[in-house]
Design a protein around this motif. Structure first.
Motif, PDB file in Angstrom:
ATOM      1  N   THR A   1       1.237   6.994  -3.826  1.00 36.43           N
ATOM      2  CA  THR A   1       1.368   5.544  -3.976  1.00 36.43           C
ATOM      3  C   THR A   1       1.673   4.946  -2.609  1.00 36.43           C
ATOM      4  OG1 THR A   1       3.741   5.666  -4.440  1.00 36.43           O
ATOM      5  CG2 THR A   1       2.248   5.704  -6.352  1.00 36.43           C
ATOM      6  N   LEU A   2       1.416   3.657  -2.487  1.00 36.46           N
ATOM      7  CA  LEU A   2       1.698   2.947  -1.237  1.00 36.46           C
ATOM      8  C   LEU A   2       2.865   1.997  -1.449  1.00 36.46           C
ATOM      9  CD1 LEU A   2      -1.951   2.006  -0.159  1.00 36.46           C
ATOM     10  CD2 LEU A   2      -0.599   4.016   0.511  1.00 36.46           C
ATOM     11  N   SER A   3       3.878   2.154  -0.624  1.00 37.75           N
ATOM     12  CA  SER A   3       5.007   1.232  -0.647  1.00 37.75           C
ATOM     13  C   SER A   3       4.655   0.030   0.213  1.00 37.75           C
ATOM     14  CB  SER A   3       6.255   1.919  -0.084  1.00 37.75           C
ATOM     15  OG  SER A   3       6.064   2.200   1.291  1.00 37.75           O
ATOM     16  N   ALA A   4       5.458  -1.008   0.103  1.00 40.12           N
ATOM     17  CA  ALA A   4       5.255  -2.193   0.944  1.00 40.12           C
ATOM     18  C   ALA A   4       5.335  -1.807   2.417  1.00 40.12           C
ATOM     19  CB  ALA A   4       6.293  -3.258   0.604  1.00 40.12           C
ATOM     20  N   GLU A   5       6.265  -0.924   2.755  1.00 37.98           N
ATOM     21  CA  GLU A   5       6.430  -0.500   4.148  1.00 37.98           C
ATOM     22  C   GLU A   5       5.171   0.221   4.655  1.00 37.98           C
ATOM     23  OE1 GLU A   5       8.811  -0.002   1.708  1.00 37.98           O
ATOM     24  OE2 GLU A   5       9.918  -1.731   2.440  1.00 37.98           O
ATOM     25  N   GLU A   6       4.583   1.067   3.806  1.00 34.16           N
ATOM     26  CA  GLU A   6       3.362   1.769   4.215  1.00 34.16           C
ATOM     27  C   GLU A   6       2.215   0.782   4.429  1.00 34.16           C
ATOM     28  OE1 GLU A   6       3.846   6.186   2.255  1.00 34.16           O
ATOM     29  OE2 GLU A   6       3.473   4.508   0.900  1.00 34.16           O
ATOM     30  N   LEU A   7       2.086  -0.189   3.544  1.00 36.89           N
ATOM     31  CA  LEU A   7       1.032  -1.189   3.708  1.00 36.89           C
ATOM     32  C   LEU A   7       1.283  -2.054   4.940  1.00 36.89           C
ATOM     33  CD1 LEU A   7       0.518  -2.071  -0.018  1.00 36.89           C
ATOM     34  CD2 LEU A   7      -1.248  -1.223   1.507  1.00 36.89           C
ATOM     35  N   LEU A   8       2.538  -2.315   5.221  1.00 37.42           N
ATOM     36  CA  LEU A   8       2.878  -3.121   6.398  1.00 37.42           C
ATOM     37  C   LEU A   8       2.694  -2.357   7.703  1.00 37.42           C
ATOM     38  CD1 LEU A   8       5.950  -5.050   5.000  1.00 37.42           C
ATOM     39  CD2 LEU A   8       3.750  -6.025   5.681  1.00 37.42           C
ATOM     40  N   SER A   9       2.389  -1.060   7.610  1.00 43.78           N
ATOM     41  CA  SER A   9       2.121  -0.292   8.830  1.00 43.78           C
ATOM     42  C   SER A   9       0.769  -0.676   9.436  1.00 43.78           C
ATOM     43  CB  SER A   9       2.166   1.219   8.549  1.00 43.78           C
ATOM     44  OG  SER A   9       1.041   1.624   7.778  1.00 43.78           O
TER      45      SER A   9
END
Length: 170
Positions: A37-45
């Motif tokens: 899954t993608l967390s908000a932090e991962e997407l914000l990378s």
């Protein structure tokens, strides 16, 4: 998780197999902790998203089960809204959902204020922004109920051709 072969064809539409493979590869690259899954932090990378004031709203919309993360199925369904083969209606509904914070099918004065505040930050005083919101509601609210329906929102947004800007090439 993130395995494109495990999803029915109707979920993967409007993408072809090559596009699904590219999206899967991109999903796996973003999934830094390999959780599926993608967390908000991962997407914000992603540098393209890092400074977008509405990225958290987009994540909330993609996260259809409300668990705070985006799985591959949600990712595909979310990204499909930006497909070059996606419909104008689909893109307009996505744009509407950015403003419809409580998902009740309407944009209230307060919701419009909150989203515009995300966009403008401190460049406008709250009272200035509220005046803009009030005028927008008055002008677009054709049925006089004090809020904007999808149809009222679409009347304005169609004219701006926003749907043509909501396109992603895979």
């Amino acid at each position: 998780m993130g395995n494109e072969a495990s999803y029915p064809k109707e979920i993967c539409l409007p993408f072809d197999q090559n596009e699904i493979k590219k999206l899967s590869k991109g999903f796996k690259k973003l999934d830094l902790d390999k959780s599926g899954t993608l967390s908000a932090e991962e997407l914000l990378s992603l540098p393209e998203l890092r400074h977008n004031p509405l990225v958290r709203r987009v994540i909330d919309i993609f996260d259809t089960d409300g668990n705070g993360e985006v799985d591959f199925r949600e990712f595909i369904l979310g990204i499909s809204q930006f497909s070059v083969r996606g419909s104008e209606e689909q893109k307009l509904r996505f744009a509407f959902s950015i403003y419809d914070l409580d998902k009740d099918g309407y944009i209230s004065n307060g919701e419009l204020f909150q989203v515009l505040k995300m966009m403008v930050g401190d460049s406008l005083q709250n009272w200035e922004l509220q005046q803009l919101v009030d005028k927008t509601i008055i002008i677009l609210d054709k049925d006089g109920d004090g809020r904007l329906s999808f149809e009222e929102f679409s009347t304005l947004v169609r004219g701006l051709q926003v749907h043509k800007k909501l396109v992603l090439t895979v």
